[in-house]
Design an enzyme around this catalytic site. Sequence first.
Site, short mmCIF file in Angstrom:
data_model
loop_
_atom_site.label_atom_id
_atom_site.label_comp_id
_atom_site.label_asym_id
_atom_site.label_seq_id
_atom_site.Cartn_x
_atom_site.Cartn_y
_atom_site.Cartn_z
NE ARG A 51 7.40 -1.52 -3.17
CZ ARG A 51 8.81 -1.05 -3.91
NH1 ARG A 51 9.98 -0.66 -3.84
NH2 ARG A 51 8.31 -1.92 -4.81
N GLY A 52 7.40 -5.06 -2.03
CA GLY A 52 8.57 -6.00 -3.03
C GLY A 52 8.73 -7.15 -1.69
CG ASP A 240 4.65 -9.11 -5.66
OD1 ASP A 240 5.62 -8.45 -4.47
OD2 ASP A 240 5.23 -8.07 -6.84
CE LYS A 251 3.08 -3.37 -7.09
NZ LYS A 251 2.44 -3.04 -5.75
#
Length: 350
Positions: A51-52, A240, A251
């Site tokens: 993730r990221g 993101d 997030k």
Amino acid sequence: MAGGSYTVKTIEWQGDEVVMIDQRVLPLEEKYIRHTTWQEVGDSIRTMVIRGAPAIGVATAMGMALAAMQSPAGDYEALSRDLKEAADGLFATRPTAYNLGWALEQQEKIWGEPGDPDGIRASLKARSQEILEEDVAMCMAMGEHAAPLFPEGACILTHCNAGALATAGYGTALGVIRSVFKRDPTIHVFADETRPFLQGARLTAWELQQEGIPCSLITDNMSGYFFKKGEIDAVVVGSDRIAGNGDVANKIGTYTVSVLAKEHGVPFYVAAPTSTVDLGLSDGSQIPIEERDPAEVTHCGRGRVAPEGIGVRNPAFDVTPHGNVAAIITEVGVHRPPYTESLAEAKKGK
């Protein structure tokens, strides 16, 4: 390994396999997962093995290379059909992360033109490795650009995990913190836990501990207390997707932190590569927001913490308006408002 270089590999090629550290089991276990198909890569993106946004971009590029390798096609037309299927499947895994679509575009530049299938396979794998190496270099450049922004002995709050684990290595927001720490080992970091997936508690705290960077873990609802006490000097987060006007998707909970920072006169910085900037979106209202499994909210680990049958909303991201952002840091430099101009120049310069 205080002050040392970060040694855990987030993602890499080992022969013709894509190997990722399983971020779901950190920090209690260091486990690696091997992938030989694009479907396996897609599943790892969807289930947050990796993730990221920058790391997802690298994984996507590698997934397309695997798709070419696993395709039995002996001619260009058949190979392109298989790659189109893989691209559609990978694109659907995490809709908010802009780097995912960017990586698909990079690979389509290779397979979108007729050519020898074996040559395309080799070029896709080589380009995915280039994207990995470029990501590490960009993160290190971001850190160098941003380090002078922070006062001596600064206490820095970060939200979620934008470290080596969210990238191909070094990190965006944590890369900034690493670069600041090299200059000034008296800094201190507040890492909030980042419910519901606990990336701050599980991943950021672990990375900072590995590096020997002084850190305190706090719950998400404690940050206002420390802002009011004057114990936070700056905030730095990753992203993101960034819209053309500087609105930032990150997030869930990032927006809340930005409001607190603005209220208390604390600079709120965003660190992200130019590949995260989406000039095709005029503002953050156009950014798609992923909603995830309700079990992430009703459970902590394997234990249920909420009553059976309760209604749940679980957006994975929120959008911080550009007016709350003091600066956006990319590999090109530090960009200030008006972001419609500075981000366009950054993309043009890149």
